[in-house]
Scaffold this motif. Structure first.
Motif, PDB file in Angstrom:
ATOM      1  N   ASN A  82       0.815  -1.225   0.000  1.00 15.48           N
ATOM      2  CA  ASN A  82       0.000   0.000   0.000  1.00 15.48           C
ATOM      3  C   ASN A  82       0.848   1.276   0.000  1.00 15.48           C
ATOM      4  N   ASP A  83       1.989   1.223  -0.662  1.00 11.83           N
ATOM      5  CA  ASP A  83       2.904   2.365  -0.609  1.00 11.83           C
ATOM      6  C   ASP A  83       2.384   3.573  -1.368  1.00 11.83           C
ATOM      7  N   MET A  84       1.719   3.349  -2.493  1.00 12.40           N
ATOM      8  CA  MET A  84       1.211   4.493  -3.248  1.00 12.40           C
ATOM      9  C   MET A  84       0.156   5.237  -2.440  1.00 12.40           C
ATOM     10  N   ALA A  85      -0.763   4.483  -1.827  1.00 14.55           N
ATOM     11  CA  ALA A  85      -1.802   5.112  -1.008  1.00 14.55           C
ATOM     12  C   ALA A  85      -1.183   5.866   0.163  1.00 14.55           C
ATOM     13  N   ARG A  86      -0.193   5.259   0.777  1.00 17.10           N
ATOM     14  CA  ARG A  86       0.457   5.888   1.939  1.00 17.10           C
ATOM     15  C   ARG A  86       1.063   7.229   1.541  1.00 17.10           C
ATOM     16  N   GLY A  87       1.729   7.267   0.397  1.00 19.16           N
ATOM     17  CA  GLY A  87       2.360   8.510  -0.040  1.00 19.16           C
ATOM     18  C   GLY A  87       1.372   9.582  -0.439  1.00 19.16           C
ATOM     19  N   LEU A  88       0.156   9.171  -0.819  1.00 20.64           N
ATOM     20  CA  LEU A  88      -0.870  10.138  -1.212  1.00 20.64           C
ATOM     21  C   LEU A  88      -1.740  10.576  -0.045  1.00 20.64           C
ATOM     22  N   GLY A  89      -1.504  10.022   1.138  1.00 19.60           N
ATOM     23  CA  GLY A  89      -2.296  10.389   2.302  1.00 19.60           C
ATOM     24  C   GLY A  89      -3.638   9.706   2.382  1.00 19.60           C
ATOM     25  N   ILE A  90      -3.822   8.627   1.623  1.00 19.47           N
ATOM     26  CA  ILE A  90      -5.062   7.846   1.705  1.00 19.47           C
ATOM     27  C   ILE A  90      -4.976   6.934   2.928  1.00 19.47           C
TER      28      ILE A  90
END
Length: 304
Positions: A96-104
């Motif tokens: 879930n790294d992309m979500a984490r970086g986007l603040g999701i």
């Protein structure tokens, strides 16, 4: 109530029998309860899901929402880059790294759906994406997109090893692969070209970051910004096994950049060459090196 939107929801097939199996149907139910027209894609395997999602996106829906981990984000990025269809993410995978970086919100599907519903009422956010030019196994030119991080060093070698292990299953397979490759740790000779400037160097790890982390929170490029038009290119010089074990934990905190053996360059085009090393982007295998990577500013519209 806002105007109803036409939304395609693609659900990770591997979640059908796991602890996240209820997340996809719950997302669909909440979007429908909010008045939106929803097409739910639940296919028996990933290949069929890619095919079904491509057909659905060709009808230009108002959004594609992926439910799963970074592999599902990769699916969405590769279908939607340079189109006007925005991507929504409900993280329910391992990394879930992309979500984490986007603040999701990660680890809380209800909160992630709340955030998605709020985002649907606003204009999508434009972020950058990386376009990779590479060859497939038959030597044919291919293009693959990524939005988070491309890795082409020790971490990619561990991924490759883990993918080839039949057992154990789950996260422990990665730990076994890590132990095997750590015992074999040796420098890799790279030819690296950044914005036309060539360097030949030995390194343990090279990562090209548009976002900040890989592997479920390893902040390899902690200063990367998804809409600044630049890659953060991390180069870690050769390390002994003991030094590697000392530096590695610092990656999770993003404090490794102060180590003198770690450098970060910023560039818009990157070429990486090395013998027998594969590149992984957003957790998915791309191909063996060499790869040519170009930054495409604002290539992706995101609901976040």
């Amino acid at each position: 109530m806002p105007n109803p939107l036409t939304i395609v929801v693609a659900i990770n097939p591997s979640a059908s029998f796991g602890k996240s199996r209820s997340v996809g149907p719950a997302v669909v139910a909440r979007l429908r309860a909010a008045g939106h027209r929803v097409t739910s894609l639940q296919e028996p395997d990933f290949a069929h899901l890619v095919e079904a999602a491509a057909l659905a996106v060709a009808q230009t829906p108002d959004a594609l929402v992926v439910v799963g981990g970074d592999g599902m984000v990769s699916l969405g990025v590769n279908l939607l880059a340079t189109t006007d269809v925005p991507l929504g993410i409900i993280p329910s995978g391992t990394g879930n790294d992309m979500a984490r970086g986007l603040g999701i919100p990660v680890g809380d599907p209800d909160a992630a759906v709340d955030a998605l519903l709020e985002s649907l009422a606003r204009a999508p956010r434009a972020i950058d994406a990386g376009r990779i030019h590479h060859l497939d196994a038959d030597g044919r030119p291919q293009t693959t997109w990524f939005a988070c991080v491309l890795s082409a060093g020790f971490d990619a070698i561990v991924n490759e090893r883990a993918n080839n292990l039949r057992r154990p299953r789950g996260k422990s397979r990665y730990l076994v692969a890590l132990a095997i490759e750590l015992a074999r740790l040796k420098p890799i000779r790279y030819r690296l070209v950044l914005d036309g400037v060539e360097t030949v160097t030995d390194a343990a790890l090279i990562a090209v970051g548009n976002n900040q982390s890989i592997g479920g929170g390893m902040r390899v490029t902690p200063d990367a910004v998804v809409d600044d038009g630049l890659f953060d290119v991390l180069v870690v010089t050769p390390l002994s096994r003991l030094a590697f074990l000392r530096v590695f934990p610092r990656v999770f905190a993003g404090t490794h950049l102060t180590d003198p053996r770690v450098t970060v360059h910023r560039a818009t085009t990157v070429r990486i060459e090395a013998e027998s090393v594969a590149a992984y982007a957003d957790g998915e295998r791309v191909s063996l090196l060499p790869v040519d990577i170009e930054m495409v500013p604002g290539a992706l519209r995101i609901l976040a």
